[in-house]
Design a protein around this motif. Structure first.
Motif, mmCIF file in Angstrom:
data_model
loop_
_atom_site.group_PDB
_atom_site.id
_atom_site.type_symbol
_atom_site.label_atom_id
_atom_site.label_comp_id
_atom_site.label_asym_id
_atom_site.label_seq_id
_atom_site.Cartn_x
_atom_site.Cartn_y
_atom_site.Cartn_z
ATOM 1 N N LEU A 19 38.087 45.592 -0.066
ATOM 2 C CA LEU A 19 38.142 46.095 0.833
ATOM 3 C C LEU A 19 36.005 45.914 1.057
ATOM 4 C CD1 LEU A 19 38.286 47.619 3.776
ATOM 5 C CD2 LEU A 19 37.918 49.571 2.651
ATOM 6 N N MET A 20 35.483 47.032 -0.142
ATOM 7 C CA MET A 20 33.881 46.891 -0.494
ATOM 8 C C MET A 20 32.759 45.590 -0.204
ATOM 9 S SD MET A 20 33.907 50.266 0.577
ATOM 10 C CE MET A 20 31.897 50.167 0.548
ATOM 11 N N LEU A 21 33.431 44.886 -0.658
ATOM 12 C CA LEU A 21 32.586 43.140 -1.135
ATOM 13 C C LEU A 21 32.486 42.405 0.190
ATOM 14 C CD1 LEU A 21 35.681 41.174 -4.148
ATOM 15 C CD2 LEU A 21 32.692 42.763 -4.216
ATOM 16 N N ILE A 22 33.107 42.840 1.000
ATOM 17 C CA ILE A 22 32.371 42.020 2.754
ATOM 18 C C ILE A 22 31.388 43.048 3.289
ATOM 19 C CG2 ILE A 22 33.498 41.528 4.785
ATOM 20 C CD1 ILE A 22 35.968 41.726 4.279
ATOM 21 N N ALA A 23 30.824 44.306 2.655
ATOM 22 C CA ALA A 23 30.291 45.127 3.543
ATOM 23 C C ALA A 23 28.657 45.038 3.584
ATOM 24 C CB ALA A 23 30.375 46.498 3.859
ATOM 25 N N PRO A 24 27.847 44.591 2.360
ATOM 26 C CA PRO A 24 26.822 44.383 1.847
ATOM 27 C C PRO A 24 26.750 42.260 2.682
ATOM 28 C CG PRO A 24 28.219 45.267 0.010
ATOM 29 C CD PRO A 24 29.004 44.643 0.771
ATOM 30 N N ILE A 25 27.284 41.612 1.779
ATOM 31 C CA ILE A 25 26.636 40.507 2.226
ATOM 32 C C ILE A 25 26.967 40.131 4.369
ATOM 33 C CG2 ILE A 25 28.094 39.187 0.472
ATOM 34 C CD1 ILE A 25 30.340 38.268 1.512
ATOM 35 N N MET A 26 27.595 40.571 4.251
ATOM 36 C CA MET A 26 27.439 40.555 6.124
ATOM 37 C C MET A 26 26.425 40.784 6.584
ATOM 38 S SD MET A 26 30.981 39.642 7.094
ATOM 39 C CE MET A 26 30.022 39.987 9.073
ATOM 40 N N PRO A 27 25.398 41.505 6.399
ATOM 41 C CA PRO A 27 23.867 41.347 8.090
ATOM 42 C C PRO A 27 23.875 39.990 7.398
ATOM 43 C CG PRO A 27 24.024 43.412 6.933
ATOM 44 C CD PRO A 27 25.619 42.627 6.120
ATOM 45 N N PRO A 28 23.223 39.682 5.864
ATOM 46 C CA PRO A 28 22.812 38.049 5.739
ATOM 47 C C PRO A 28 23.934 37.023 6.477
ATOM 48 C CG PRO A 28 22.875 38.899 3.444
ATOM 49 C CD PRO A 28 23.604 40.257 4.316
ATOM 50 N N LEU A 29 24.996 36.985 6.018
ATOM 51 C CA LEU A 29 25.803 36.181 6.417
ATOM 52 C C LEU A 29 25.572 35.537 8.161
ATOM 53 C CD1 LEU A 29 29.043 36.434 4.771
ATOM 54 C CD2 LEU A 29 27.002 34.007 4.823
ATOM 55 N N ILE A 30 25.876 37.172 8.686
ATOM 56 C CA ILE A 30 25.338 36.933 10.375
ATOM 57 C C ILE A 30 23.917 36.331 10.388
ATOM 58 C CG2 ILE A 30 24.671 38.569 12.202
ATOM 59 C CD1 ILE A 30 27.730 38.200 11.570
ATOM 60 N N ARG A 31 23.388 37.093 10.000
ATOM 61 C CA ARG A 31 21.943 35.793 10.340
ATOM 62 C C ARG A 31 21.749 34.546 10.013
ATOM 63 N NH1 ARG A 31 17.688 40.888 8.629
ATOM 64 N NH2 ARG A 31 18.468 42.119 10.358
ATOM 65 N N GLU A 32 22.863 33.626 8.897
ATOM 66 C CA GLU A 32 22.931 32.709 9.174
ATOM 67 C C GLU A 32 24.025 32.010 9.458
ATOM 68 O OE1 GLU A 32 21.293 30.364 6.393
ATOM 69 O OE2 GLU A 32 20.266 32.164 4.999
ATOM 70 N N LEU A 33 24.612 32.441 9.816
ATOM 71 C CA LEU A 33 25.069 31.837 11.204
ATOM 72 C C LEU A 33 24.629 31.861 12.649
ATOM 73 C CD1 LEU A 33 29.245 33.872 9.727
ATOM 74 C CD2 LEU A 33 27.807 31.326 9.921
ATOM 75 N N GLY A 34 23.605 32.743 12.402
ATOM 76 C CA GLY A 34 22.792 32.427 14.231
ATOM 77 C C GLY A 34 23.957 33.700 15.050
ATOM 78 N N LEU A 35 24.295 34.417 14.206
ATOM 79 C CA LEU A 35 25.281 36.013 14.774
ATOM 80 C C LEU A 35 23.817 37.127 14.976
ATOM 81 C CD1 LEU A 35 29.015 35.518 14.050
ATOM 82 C CD2 LEU A 35 27.800 34.522 16.325
ATOM 83 N N ARG A 36 24.270 37.556 16.585
ATOM 84 C CA ARG A 36 23.433 38.886 16.717
ATOM 85 C C ARG A 36 23.967 40.639 15.348
ATOM 86 N NH1 ARG A 36 24.287 37.944 22.550
ATOM 87 N NH2 ARG A 36 25.645 39.621 22.571
ATOM 88 N N GLU A 37 23.204 41.277 14.766
ATOM 89 C CA GLU A 37 23.507 41.819 14.257
ATOM 90 C C GLU A 37 24.081 42.550 14.896
ATOM 91 O OE1 GLU A 37 20.049 41.141 15.096
ATOM 92 O OE2 GLU A 37 19.331 40.804 13.633
ATOM 93 N N SER A 38 24.602 42.919 16.375
ATOM 94 C CA SER A 38 25.267 43.830 16.832
ATOM 95 C C SER A 38 27.062 42.910 16.543
ATOM 96 C CB SER A 38 25.279 44.524 18.458
ATOM 97 O OG SER A 38 25.486 43.040 18.933
ATOM 98 N N HIS A 39 26.851 41.608 15.847
ATOM 99 C CA HIS A 39 27.931 41.134 15.892
ATOM 100 C C HIS A 39 28.496 41.532 14.154
ATOM 101 C CE1 HIS A 39 26.895 38.267 18.646
ATOM 102 N NE2 HIS A 39 27.335 38.791 19.691
ATOM 103 N N SER A 40 27.523 41.788 13.546
ATOM 104 C CA SER A 40 28.409 42.378 12.528
ATOM 105 C C SER A 40 28.969 43.709 12.283
ATOM 106 C CB SER A 40 27.324 42.568 11.288
ATOM 107 O OG SER A 40 27.607 43.493 9.801
ATOM 108 N N GLY A 41 28.842 44.466 12.559
ATOM 109 C CA GLY A 41 28.780 45.986 13.313
ATOM 110 C C GLY A 41 30.663 45.092 14.336
#
Length: 405
Positions: A19-41
């Motif tokens: 469960l906890m492995l995902i949260a730290p990598i989501m913000p940089p991945l979201i930006r790499e994918l060209g999605l918005r920060e709100s999409h991570s939440g």
């Protein structure tokens, strides 16, 4: 720690780690994918919703079908859903998926991960309830709590280490460790007959005895998630730190909390073996003290002391509400109660980030005050619990067991 308890510990640790492995990598991945920060939440929150919804289902299923099959199914689901989530991210990073389709697939696959993790958590807690009795229940649940705490602390740390290789490497590790946990559970956990032989026992989260411990669990988990979510913002604002310095401060603080949790739970397992009520009351006192230290100082040393106090408090509260929930129901309802405890964890992950970040924008001190008030109110309610009004005695628990057998 015998083989059963050791395998239960490892199962819960791996589930929380996943469960906890995902949260730290989501913000940089979201930006790499060209999605918005709100999409991570959105992706993480919807995963928490599926966790909250599925936890009671898995708990009841473990009562009807047995603990081991549900744990094994949970690890299979974790492995497959994490693989699908990773493949979706891989496709997005390589331009094979984009836009709305990418977002939908990320939400669905993250939701699957959130749906399967409570199969392990609720069934493992129920199994611990099966193999421990009244006076041992607190120390048994301290094992579960220690595994939870270690997963919460080491998950982000392991994710950070693997990102030195690549952003998706924490997820590769998550797939492998889930497969390893499946093999360990298959070999180490003895099969046991379902505790329900005919009609499943109904369980109501508001029934006397259970509700106060579910409330204690909700308050405790909201406190933990709040510190994880707004802690970095608070320390950066209070100490005027850079982003790198903030990351180090929060990491060391969480390590202090994790160490305190582990120390307390070892003491509880080996020597104290307290019943739920005193654990919750003393834990509340330490947690409130930690919140007070966060509020009254701008010293880094005091903040680390606050993290340690917070760790002692949560280290007592977590096994307290888990053991209390387990002891407040019959043998046939262990899975149902464990499922509701796991659901509380999911609900807190939905409520706390939105509530506390909103309050932080109003005033940075409000989230800490809110935690202190909630914990104090819960402790006062616990003080008012008397025999026949929310708790059963060990003698009554034994009588319930004898009736079932």
């Amino acid at each position: 720690m015998n083989r059963i308890k050791g395998s239960i510990f490892f199962s819960v640790f791996v589930a929380m780690l996943g469960l906890m492995l995902i949260a730290p990598i989501m913000p940089p991945l979201i930006r790499e994918l060209g999605l918005r920060e709100s999409h991570s939440g959105l992706i993480i929150s919807l995963g928490s919703i599926t966790m909250a919804l599925m936890a009671p289902v898995w708990g009841n299923l473990s009562d009807a079908k047995g603990r081991k099959p549900v744990i094994l199914l949970g690890f299979i689901g974790m492995c497959v859903s994490c693989l699908l989530f990773t493949l979706t991210l891989f496709g997005g990073l390589h331009g094979w998926l984009n836009g709305g389709l990418l977002l939908v697939l990320l939400i669905v696959t993250r939701g699957l991960i959130g749906g399967f993790i409570p199969a392990v958590l609720s069934s493992s807690q129920a199994y611990m309830g099966d193999v421990t009795e009244g006076e041992e229940r607190g120390s048994g649940m301290a094992i579960i709590s220690a595994a939870n705490g270690l997963g919460l602390v080491f998950g982000p740390a392991i994710a950070g280490a693997f990102t030195l290789i690549g952003l998706l490497w924490p997820l590769y590790f998550g797939i492998v460790i889930a497969a390893v946990a499946f093999v360990v559970s298959l070999l180490a956990i003895p099969a046991a007959k379902p505790v329900i032989q005919q009609k499943p026992a109904r369980i109501n989260p508001f029934q006397p005895g259970l509700r106060i411990y579910l409330l204690a669990g909700l308050v405790t988990m909201i406190s933990i998630v709040t510190i994880q979510v707004i802690g970095g913002f608070y320390f950066q604002d209070q100490l005027d730190l850079t982003s790198e310095e903030t990351a180090r401060v929060v990491s060391f603080g969480l390590m202090f909390s994790g160490a305190a949790m582990l120390i307390v739970q070892i003491i509880q397992m080996k020597w104290l073996k307290w019943q739920p009520k005193p654990m919750i009351l003393l834990g509340s006192l330490f947690l409130i003290t930690g919140m007070g230290l966060f509020l009254i100082s701008t010293s880094l040393a005091v903040y680390y002391a606050a993290f340690f106090m917070f760790g002692i408090g949560t280290g007592l509260l977590m096994p307290g509400f888990m053991a209390g929930a387990s002891l407040s129901v019959s043998k046939e309802q262990q899975g149902g109660a464990a499922g509701l405890v796991a659901a509380v964890q999911g609900i807190s992950a939905i409520i706390a980030p939105i509530l506390t970040t909103t309050l932080y924008r109003v005033d940075k001190y409000i989230p800490f005050v809110l935690i202190a008030v909630l914990v104090a109110a819960m402790a006062i309610m616990m003080l008012g619990v008397r025999k026949g009004k929310g708790m059963i005695s060990y003698k009554e628990f034994q009588e319930n067991q004898q009736e079932v057998e």
